[in-house]
Design a protein around this motif. Structure first.
Motif, short mmCIF file in Angstrom:
data_model
loop_
_atom_site.label_atom_id
_atom_site.label_comp_id
_atom_site.label_asym_id
_atom_site.label_seq_id
_atom_site.Cartn_x
_atom_site.Cartn_y
_atom_site.Cartn_z
N PHE A 162 0.84 -1.21 0.00
CA PHE A 162 0.00 0.00 0.00
C PHE A 162 0.87 1.25 0.00
CE2 PHE A 162 -1.93 3.38 2.55
CZ PHE A 162 -3.12 3.60 1.88
N GLY A 163 1.92 1.25 0.81
CA GLY A 163 2.80 2.41 0.88
C GLY A 163 3.47 2.71 -0.44
N PHE A 164 3.96 1.67 -1.10
CA PHE A 164 4.59 1.88 -2.41
C PHE A 164 3.58 2.36 -3.45
CE2 PHE A 164 8.05 -1.18 -1.00
CZ PHE A 164 9.00 -0.18 -0.88
N LEU A 165 2.36 1.88 -3.36
CA LEU A 165 1.31 2.35 -4.28
C LEU A 165 1.07 3.85 -4.11
CD1 LEU A 165 -1.44 -0.45 -4.16
CD2 LEU A 165 0.16 0.04 -6.02
N GLU A 166 1.02 4.32 -2.86
CA GLU A 166 0.78 5.73 -2.60
C GLU A 166 1.93 6.60 -3.11
OE1 GLU A 166 -1.86 7.43 -1.16
OE2 GLU A 166 -2.96 5.56 -1.34
N MET B 244 -3.69 4.01 -8.05
CA MET B 244 -4.77 4.34 -7.11
C MET B 244 -5.74 3.18 -6.96
SD MET B 244 -6.02 8.20 -7.96
CE MET B 244 -4.86 9.44 -8.45
N GLY B 245 -6.02 2.51 -8.09
CA GLY B 245 -7.00 1.43 -8.06
C GLY B 245 -6.63 0.30 -7.13
N GLY B 246 -5.35 0.14 -6.83
CA GLY B 246 -4.94 -0.94 -5.95
C GLY B 246 -4.94 -0.60 -4.47
N THR B 247 -5.15 0.67 -4.13
CA THR B 247 -5.00 1.07 -2.73
C THR B 247 -6.08 0.49 -1.83
OG1 THR B 247 -6.17 3.14 -3.24
CG2 THR B 247 -3.77 3.19 -3.28
#
Length: 995
Positions: free
Chosen positions: A70-74, A128-131
């Motif tokens: 999640f952190g890497f996605l952001e 964003m879609g993966g968060t």
């Protein structure tokens, strides 16, 4: 830790909505503000979310540390968003290449825009879609708790989107501009991502680690609710289709009540999101306790269908007029009260169906979730299906349902879509079949009823002749002769029942064109002004931005030297409605000089290389409306300047009711771009900005000669008859403007659109107060000398008199617009003084007559007939050919016991307007009441000859023949009247006339 996780997903939602708002505005600058361009952007944005949820959701399941994922996605979202802005500038030439070769509504151009937008936007929206799936994996350690945890995360994430919408719409963009808002969203993403990574390092044995989670699949009663087949995803997609389609329709519906400001749009979106938040919170307390989620899904979809349709009668009952009056009353209590009123109306319309919509995703996610190992991918699949449905709903509703079906039938169609989704949920399960055929078929009854509702709905939809959406009470006395609800706006053309020649074009409740007075004067002035001012060379190649009724373009092509007029119009419905004015414009759209372009002005100028002799900007009457600030921006003015020939001229109309600070900002912005800028004022409603590359030279002999030419006859009725009169209304040139406006440095730009994101209280005061304040401000510079203009052929004493009279006119209007009668009296005295100075000032005469007509009308509505009569008589002293003053005077004289005098005024009106059916009808009945039967019959006969379908003419003829005791002939006339208008039978029966 759960609270921290919720806070992170909240901030992620805030940044996501801020990105969406800014992306749409930035990409609108590249692709234009047409519905096709904006929908391309939104579709790409939602499509990226769907793709990211589907692909990354599965990747999350393979991660042992979903919080780190999640952190890497952001962080990746922040980096990809900033790179997307840079990439967009690189792709702009490609868009210009295709936009110059394809029509604005071309499907291929839409595809090109989607592809180009994908390069810039898709990477960030994909991440964003993966968060949300990632955070679900973080927070759900027990598959049996997925429903409540997912509901809470969904509600909190949507709450973040709600906060982001409010913050960007009401504060951040207005205070800091688009770029800083974008950077703030990226910084927020980075902060969320870094925090998540730090939490990952500090958490030694996370509850969400795969080795520690409960891997027990659903069993027992839960098995009845689990559905893994594709039917769920299709049903969720249909639900998403209906949800975004309804948002489009609710926005189009509520803008009719709340106006088109950016704050009205933010209110609608925020109200929609608030309902989703409440739905998610409600689902949290019930989703894990429900025995049959599929059946619940079906019943909620049924409720969505019926409650969304129920918004229509709610809207009809409040009516646009009632709601607007209520909002106006709220506005008198301050800006916050206005905002509260808008939210109140929005929530009254949308709260129940949107709350139900907010329950669908958590329920569907719970149904799809079968095992903790697959949770991220399964939640991602549901999210992707919902987002793809959103994309389809936006496209289909905007480009098919709205133009083909309209708002009301569009709601009905989306209700049917919801019922189709409900049908999947209501299908009886196999378990019931095993328990007995009777129970199975009994449980199938809701499905059968739903299918019957779907079929009945389709039949009703085909047969339904939906009435036009309720309009303001002002239009009740007028017939709708054109009506279309399109993706850009609701466009109507009204025809006055009393005087069929008077027609109005109305876009979303705002008059943008009419055949007489008001907007017509402004359009004719815009058309002829450039020819009056450009004496050295007649303009030949002209660009006009905004079509409206076509009157402006029709006036331009009257000039024989004009070779080409490029006419830009954004709304296809306005182009269609323009045909309703062919008799006034001379069928302008068929004129070979007109090159009609369905596109927005700024986007056309960005990609065009054409140089114009004249650019006329008309069509954006209210700076506070969403998107309108573009046409008062430095960026737009620079585009116009760069497309002018060396001796070219740009002219723009600005309404005088513009808030004073806004007017100064527009003037400051305009004068910052054009090396030579001029400010004309034509009270009480209009101002004109003129920009040139060379200092303006006005030849009054040229102006006088042109005003005598038949080509300008449309201006003469508005007092434009003398060059000296026109030049006297020039109040400032660029040096004066710069000095006058030097107290502030603010200008309006696309980066910082302060006219659109205006501060609280800007539009709270009445339009009359804003006009008076603007005129007072102008009065302070009237004594200044013009230095950046040359006048040729002007008589000194005459010019001095005209200038003095015009100054007094402006001062008079500033007083007359004040609410107290003492100021009005002073203003009228100044008018009299102005006439002593310049008795032949034709524009002054026209303006003075207009003042007395307005005051007469005000006195008339307040039942002060004697004062109204005095004002109308005074108006006729200034303007003897004014038919409005003469007609109202005739009506009042008849009402106050002077019918013979009224006849004289009616006859005078018919001298100027022989085809005015309403006046001729009134005159006929008046002559009949005076027992002047032959004259009355002549009036009715002329009406019948011109138009044999006017029932009142046959009724009047019947009365006249009955007075002459020609009962048989009278009877036939009465029958014809009733045939045309059945309600007349009641009137006849009330008088004892039995047919």
């Amino acid at each position: 830790m759960t609270i921290i996780y919720h806070f992170l997903i909240l901030l992620s939602g805030v940044s996501a909505l801020a990105y969406q708002v800014v992306w749409i505005r930035i990409l609108a600058q590249v692709f234009g503000v047409s519905a096709y361009a904006l929908t391309s952007v939104l579709a790409t944005y939602l499509g990226g979310l769907a793709l990211g949820a589907f692909i990354l959701g599965r990747s999350i399941d393979r991660s042992s540390k979903p919080l780190r994922f999640f952190g890497f996605l952001e962080i990746g979202t922040a980096i990809a968003s900033l790179l997307g802005i840079w990439l967009l500038s690189m792709l702009d030439p490609i868009h210009i290449f295709f936009a110059n070769r394809l029509s604005p509504d071309s499907s291929l151009l839409v595809c090109v825009r989607v592809i180009l937008t994908s390069f810039a936007v898709l990477p960030s929206t994909f991440l964003m879609g993966g968060t949300l799936p990632a955070m679900v994996r973080v927070c759900v350690a027990d598959i049996r708790m997925v429903g409540s945890r997912l509901s809470m995360l969904y509600a909190v994430n949507t709450l973040g989107a709600l906060i982001g919408s409010l913050a960007a719409g009401f504060f951040i963009i207005r205070m800091f501009g688009l770029n800083l808002t974008f950077w703030s969203a990226a910084a927020l993403n980075s902060l969320v991502g870094i925090t998540a990574l730090i939490l990952t390092l500090k958490t030694k044995s996370p509850a969400h680690a795969v080795s520690n989670i409960d891997t027990t699949p659903f069993s027992g009663k839960a098995t009845q609710t689990f559905t893994s087949g594709p039917g769920l995803l299709i049903a969720v997609g249909l639900s998403g289709f209906a949800a975004l389609g309804m948002e489009v329709l609710w926005t189009r519906l509520l803008v009719l009540v709340m106006g088109g400001s950016i704050y009205a749009y933010v209110t609608v979106v925020s109200s929609f999101l608030l309902g989703i938040v409440l739905g998610g919170l409600l689902a949290r307390f019930m989703v894990d306790r429900l025995n049959n989620l599929r059946l619940t899904f079906g019943w909620i979809q049924i409720l969505i269908a019926f409650t969304s349709m129920a918004t229509l009668p709610v809207f009809w009952n409040i009516g646009t007029g009632m709601a607007q009056d209520w909002l106006a009353d709220m506005g008198s209590n301050g800006w916050l009260a206005t905002i509260a009123g808008r939210f109140g109306i929005s929530l009254l319309i949308m709260l129940i169906p949107t709350t139900l919509l907010g329950m669908i995703f958590p329920i569907a996610g719970k149904m799809r979730s079968s095992h903790i190992h697959w949770l991220g991918g399964q939640i991602g699949e549901v999210y992707a299906s919902n987002s793809l449905g959103n994309v389809a709903g936006t496209f289909v509703t905007g480009f098919l349902f709205l133009p083909l079906l309209g708002i009301q039938k569009g709601f009905a169609t989306l209700a049917i879509v919801s019922l189709i989704a409900a049908a999947w949920g209501l299908k009886p399960s196999q378990i019931l079949r095993d328990r007995g055929r009777f129970k199975y078929w009994l449980s199938a009854a809701p499905l059968v009823i739903t299918i019957c509702c779907i079929l009945s709905g389709i039949f009703v939809l085909i047969q339904w002749n939906a009435r036009p959406i309720a309009v303001d009470q002002y239009w009740e006395s007028k017939d709708i002769i054109y009506y279309r609800e399109g993706p850009v706006a609701k466009v109507e053309v009204f025809q006055d029942n009393y005087d069929p020649r008077q027609r109005f074009m109305v876009v979303d409740g705002t008059i943008i064109g009419e055949t007489f007075y008001g907007v017509d004067e402004k359009q004719r002035a815009l058309a002829h002004f450039p020819f009056l001012l450009q004496s050295k060379r007649t303009p030949q190649n002209i660009l006009t931005i905004g079509l409206g009724t076509g009157i402006l373009a029709g006036e331009l092509v009257r000039y024989p030297d004009v070779i080409n007029v490029d006419c830009l119009e954004l709304s296809p419905a306005v182009i269609e409605a323009c045909r309703m004015f062919d008799d006034v414009t001379g069928d302008v759209l068929s004129n070979k000089k007109i090159n009609l372009i369905n596109d927005d002005g700024a986007n056309f100028l960005r990609r065009s290389r054409i140089q114009y002799d004249t650019i006329i900007s008309d069509g954006k009457s209210r700076p506070g409306h969403a998107g309108n600030s573009l046409f008062y921006s430095a960026d737009y003015y620079a585009l116009c300047r760069d497309h002018l020939a060396s001796d070219g001229l740009m002219i723009q109309w600005v309404p005088l009711e513009t808030p004073p600070e806004h007017l100064k900002t527009i003037l400051r912005t305009f004068s910052s771009i054009f090396p030579h800028a001029y400010f004309w004022i034509n009270p009480p409603y209009s101002t004109y900005l003129v920009g040139t590359l060379q200092s303006l030279v006005i030849d009054t002999d040229h102006v006088n000669n042109l005003l005598l030419d038949p080509v300008t006859e449309g201006l003469s009725k508005y007092g434009w008859k003398n060059g000296c009169d026109i030049t006297s209304l020039l109040v400032a040139d660029r040096p004066m403007l710069i000095e006058w406006l030097s107290s502030d440095k603010i200008i309006n730009t696309l980066e910082h659109p302060i006219l659109e994101f205006y501060p609280s209280g800007t539009f709270e005061s009445a339009s009359e107060d804003r006009i008076a304040e603007n005129l007072e401000s102008v009065c302070r510079i009237l004594s200044e000398e013009l230095s950046d203009i040359v006048f040729q052929g002007m008589d000194g004493p005459e010019a001095s008199a005209c200038n003095s009279a015009a100054d007094l006119l402006i001062k008079a209007f500033s007083l007359i617009e004040q609410p107290d009668y003492g100021s009005v009296t002073q203003g009228l005295a100044l008018l009299e003084e102005a006439f002593h100075i310049a008795p032949q000032h034709s524009i002054l005469k026209y303006a003075a007559a207009g003042i007395h007509i307005d005051m007469g009308h005000s006195s008339q509505t307040s039942n002060n007939a004697q004062r109204a009569i005095k004002h109308y008589e005074k108006a006729l002293q200034f303007r003897p050919d004014d038919t409005i003053a003469r007609l109202n005077l005739g009506i009042l004289l008849n009402q106050t016991g002077y019918p013979e005098a009224a006849v004289i005024h009616f006859l005078e009106v018919l001298k100027y307007e022989p085809d005015n059916t309403g006046v001729r009808l009134d005159l006929g009945f008046l002559l009949g009441s005076l027992n002047r039967i032959p004259e009355a019959k002549d009036q009715f006969q002329m009406i019948i000859k011109d138009d044999p379908n006017i029932a009142e003419a046959y009724l009047g003829m019947g009365y006249a023949l009955k007075a002459e005791e020609q009962d048989d002939l009278a009877h036939s006339q009465f029958l014809r009247a009733v045939e045309l208008e059945p309600r007349i039978a009641d009137e006849l029966a009330g008088q004892g006339i039995i047919l």
